[in-house]
Scaffold this motif. Sequence first.
Motif, PDB file in Angstrom:
ATOM      1  N   MET A   1      61.848  95.313 -53.322  1.00  0.00           N
ATOM      2  CA  MET A   1      60.894  94.970 -52.265  1.00  0.00           C
ATOM      3  C   MET A   1      61.616  94.649 -50.957  1.00  0.00           C
ATOM      4  SD  MET A   1      57.979  95.526 -53.598  1.00  0.00           S
ATOM      5  CE  MET A   1      56.869  94.810 -52.373  1.00  0.00           C
ATOM      6  N   LEU A   2      62.753  93.964 -51.027  1.00  0.00           N
ATOM      7  CA  LEU A   2      63.519  93.678 -49.813  1.00  0.00           C
ATOM      8  C   LEU A   2      63.879  94.962 -49.075  1.00  0.00           C
ATOM      9  CD1 LEU A   2      66.027  90.877 -50.938  1.00  0.00           C
ATOM     10  CD2 LEU A   2      64.215  90.667 -49.214  1.00  0.00           C
ATOM     11  N   VAL A   3      64.345  95.953 -49.827  1.00  0.00           N
ATOM     12  CA  VAL A   3      64.725  97.228 -49.214  1.00  0.00           C
ATOM     13  C   VAL A   3      63.503  97.892 -48.579  1.00  0.00           C
ATOM     14  CG1 VAL A   3      65.640  99.533 -49.685  1.00  0.00           C
ATOM     15  CG2 VAL A   3      66.714  97.536 -50.729  1.00  0.00           C
ATOM     16  N   LEU A   4      62.375  97.855 -49.272  1.00  0.00           N
ATOM     17  CA  LEU A   4      61.159  98.477 -48.740  1.00  0.00           C
ATOM     18  C   LEU A   4      60.597  97.696 -47.552  1.00  0.00           C
ATOM     19  CD1 LEU A   4      59.471  99.537 -52.076  1.00  0.00           C
ATOM     20  CD2 LEU A   4      60.407 101.057 -50.313  1.00  0.00           C
ATOM     21  N   TRP A   5      60.727  96.384 -47.536  1.00  0.00           N
ATOM     22  CA  TRP A   5      60.269  95.603 -46.383  1.00  0.00           C
ATOM     23  C   TRP A   5      61.103  95.917 -45.156  1.00  0.00           C
ATOM     24  CZ3 TRP A   5      60.181  90.740 -49.899  1.00  0.00           C
ATOM     25  CH2 TRP A   5      58.965  90.687 -50.598  1.00  0.00           C
ATOM     26  N   GLU A   6      62.355  96.322 -45.350  1.00  0.00           N
ATOM     27  CA  GLU A   6      63.207  96.712 -44.229  1.00  0.00           C
ATOM     28  C   GLU A   6      62.771  98.055 -43.651  1.00  0.00           C
ATOM     29  OE1 GLU A   6      67.289  96.757 -45.464  1.00  0.00           O
ATOM     30  OE2 GLU A   6      67.184  94.674 -46.153  1.00  0.00           O
ATOM     31  N   GLU A   7      62.443  98.996 -44.545  1.00  0.00           N
ATOM     32  CA  GLU A   7      62.035 100.338 -44.106  1.00  0.00           C
ATOM     33  C   GLU A   7      61.157 100.971 -45.172  1.00  0.00           C
ATOM     34  OE1 GLU A   7      64.033 104.661 -43.251  1.00  0.00           O
ATOM     35  OE2 GLU A   7      65.233 102.874 -42.834  1.00  0.00           O
ATOM     36  N   ASP A   8      59.971 101.333 -44.781  1.00  0.00           N
ATOM     37  CA  ASP A   8      58.977 101.912 -45.686  1.00  0.00           C
ATOM     38  C   ASP A   8      58.482 103.209 -45.084  1.00  0.00           C
ATOM     39  OD1 ASP A   8      56.813 102.106 -47.602  1.00  0.00           O
ATOM     40  OD2 ASP A   8      55.495 101.196 -46.110  1.00  0.00           O
ATOM     41  N   PRO A   9      58.430 104.305 -45.812  1.00  0.00           N
ATOM     42  CA  PRO A   9      58.794 104.506 -47.214  1.00  0.00           C
ATOM     43  C   PRO A   9      60.286 104.777 -47.369  1.00  0.00           C
ATOM     44  CG  PRO A   9      57.909 106.533 -46.349  1.00  0.00           C
ATOM     45  CD  PRO A   9      57.833 105.514 -45.234  1.00  0.00           C
ATOM     46  N   ARG A  10      60.704 104.815 -48.620  1.00  0.00           N
ATOM     47  CA  ARG A  10      62.071 105.169 -48.981  1.00  0.00           C
ATOM     48  C   ARG A  10      62.022 106.143 -50.149  1.00  0.00           C
ATOM     49  NH1 ARG A  10      66.686 101.736 -47.574  1.00  0.00           N
ATOM     50  NH2 ARG A  10      66.017 100.588 -45.755  1.00  0.00           N
ATOM     51  N   GLY A  11      62.960 107.066 -50.157  1.00  0.00           N
ATOM     52  CA  GLY A  11      63.088 107.970 -51.283  1.00  0.00           C
ATOM     53  C   GLY A  11      63.667 107.233 -52.478  1.00  0.00           C
ATOM     54  N   VAL A  12      63.338 107.694 -53.665  1.00  0.00           N
ATOM     55  CA  VAL A  12      63.851 107.064 -54.879  1.00  0.00           C
ATOM     56  C   VAL A  12      65.381 107.120 -54.887  1.00  0.00           C
ATOM     57  CG1 VAL A  12      63.938 107.208 -57.400  1.00  0.00           C
ATOM     58  CG2 VAL A  12      61.758 107.497 -56.214  1.00  0.00           C
ATOM     59  N   LYS A  13      65.928 108.273 -54.548  1.00  0.00           N
ATOM     60  CA  LYS A  13      67.383 108.419 -54.528  1.00  0.00           C
ATOM     61  C   LYS A  13      68.013 107.445 -53.525  1.00  0.00           C
ATOM     62  CE  LYS A  13      71.060 111.781 -53.871  1.00  0.00           C
ATOM     63  NZ  LYS A  13      71.414 113.130 -53.493  1.00  0.00           N
ATOM     64  N   GLU A  14      67.400 107.342 -52.363  1.00  0.00           N
ATOM     65  CA  GLU A  14      67.883 106.435 -51.318  1.00  0.00           C
ATOM     66  C   GLU A  14      67.842 104.982 -51.785  1.00  0.00           C
ATOM     67  OE1 GLU A  14      66.562 105.356 -46.717  1.00  0.00           O
ATOM     68  OE2 GLU A  14      65.459 106.855 -47.843  1.00  0.00           O
ATOM     69  N   LEU A  15      66.764 104.598 -52.440  1.00  0.00           N
ATOM     70  CA  LEU A  15      66.651 103.237 -52.986  1.00  0.00           C
ATOM     71  C   LEU A  15      67.769 102.976 -53.990  1.00  0.00           C
ATOM     72  CD1 LEU A  15      62.849 102.678 -53.733  1.00  0.00           C
ATOM     73  CD2 LEU A  15      64.316 101.194 -52.372  1.00  0.00           C
ATOM     74  N   GLY A  16      67.971 103.924 -54.887  1.00  0.00           N
ATOM     75  CA  GLY A  16      69.010 103.780 -55.896  1.00  0.00           C
ATOM     76  C   GLY A  16      70.383 103.613 -55.288  1.00  0.00           C
ATOM     77  N   GLU A  17      70.674 104.396 -54.253  1.00  0.00           N
ATOM     78  CA  GLU A  17      71.975 104.301 -53.593  1.00  0.00           C
ATOM     79  C   GLU A  17      72.141 102.953 -52.910  1.00  0.00           C
ATOM     80  OE1 GLU A  17      72.058 107.746 -51.058  1.00  0.00           O
ATOM     81  OE2 GLU A  17      72.520 109.089 -52.732  1.00  0.00           O
ATOM     82  N   GLU A  18      71.110 102.502 -52.226  1.00  0.00           N
ATOM     83  CA  GLU A  18      71.196 101.228 -51.510  1.00  0.00           C
ATOM     84  C   GLU A  18      71.381 100.051 -52.465  1.00  0.00           C
ATOM     85  OE1 GLU A  18      69.736  98.850 -47.734  1.00  0.00           O
ATOM     86  OE2 GLU A  18      69.203 100.932 -48.010  1.00  0.00           O
ATOM     87  N   LEU A  19      70.714 100.109 -53.602  1.00  0.00           N
ATOM     88  CA  LEU A  19      70.767  99.009 -54.558  1.00  0.00           C
ATOM     89  C   LEU A  19      71.863  99.169 -55.607  1.00  0.00           C
ATOM     90  CD1 LEU A  19      66.930  98.635 -55.082  1.00  0.00           C
ATOM     91  CD2 LEU A  19      68.437  97.011 -53.907  1.00  0.00           C
ATOM     92  N   GLY A  20      72.498 100.332 -55.635  1.00  0.00           N
ATOM     93  CA  GLY A  20      73.532 100.581 -56.635  1.00  0.00           C
ATOM     94  C   GLY A  20      72.953 100.712 -58.035  1.00  0.00           C
ATOM     95  N   LEU A  21      71.747 101.296 -58.131  1.00  0.00           N
ATOM     96  CA  LEU A  21      71.070 101.456 -59.421  1.00  0.00           C
ATOM     97  C   LEU A  21      70.887 102.931 -59.737  1.00  0.00           C
ATOM     98  CD1 LEU A  21      68.216  98.800 -59.011  1.00  0.00           C
ATOM     99  CD2 LEU A  21      70.371  98.539 -60.255  1.00  0.00           C
ATOM    100  N   ASP A  22      71.054 103.279 -61.013  1.00  0.00           N
ATOM    101  CA  ASP A  22      70.797 104.657 -61.417  1.00  0.00           C
ATOM    102  C   ASP A  22      69.306 104.825 -61.681  1.00  0.00           C
ATOM    103  OD1 ASP A  22      70.172 103.865 -64.118  1.00  0.00           O
ATOM    104  OD2 ASP A  22      72.308 103.850 -64.559  1.00  0.00           O
ATOM    105  N   SER A  23      68.872 106.068 -61.808  1.00  0.00           N
ATOM    106  CA  SER A  23      67.439 106.336 -61.960  1.00  0.00           C
ATOM    107  C   SER A  23      66.888 105.757 -63.257  1.00  0.00           C
ATOM    108  CB  SER A  23      67.157 107.836 -61.883  1.00  0.00           C
ATOM    109  OG  SER A  23      67.794 108.512 -62.950  1.00  0.00           O
ATOM    110  N   GLY A  24      67.708 105.651 -64.293  1.00  0.00           N
ATOM    111  CA  GLY A  24      67.258 105.071 -65.547  1.00  0.00           C
ATOM    112  C   GLY A  24      66.919 103.596 -65.438  1.00  0.00           C
ATOM    113  N   THR A  25      67.551 102.917 -64.501  1.00  0.00           N
ATOM    114  CA  THR A  25      67.263 101.505 -64.250  1.00  0.00           C
ATOM    115  C   THR A  25      66.163 101.357 -63.217  1.00  0.00           C
ATOM    116  OG1 THR A  25      69.563 100.947 -64.735  1.00  0.00           O
ATOM    117  CG2 THR A  25      68.287  99.309 -63.503  1.00  0.00           C
TER     118      THR A  25
END
Length: 144
Positions: A43-67
Amino acid sequence: MTDAPRLDRQVCFALYSASRAATAVYRPLLDELGLTYPQYLVMLVLWEEDPRGVKELGEELGLDSGTLSPLLKRLEALGLVERRRSGEDERRVAIHLTAAGRNLSSGATAIPQRLADAAGLSPAELEQLRTTLGRLTAALHDSR
């Protein structure tokens, strides 16, 4: 056995302990919002900039798609985000905040200050710590 590594001298243990303690302080604050800590990060990432791509979110948070995927599904079930396929590229999914998701940010504004108060550190000390941890993280990523 004086040469044996000591737990109290390990940076990894200090980081682990600090992370657990911070998460314990966050837990009741986030319970008020109905979020887990990982959901809060999304939510923090999305509050900064909305919308975000799933891949972009994963990269920013250091999370893989399975997580990340289960986190997004749960946030969608809570009515906080919507997943939408791109009209230009069906493989690309964008995450959009709903009105409820946008409104939730007002309830989260006091959380950083409450953590700072619990930590008992000055704003300058907290900023220095954040900067040092950022440098440590970058260096460790680069060393792999």
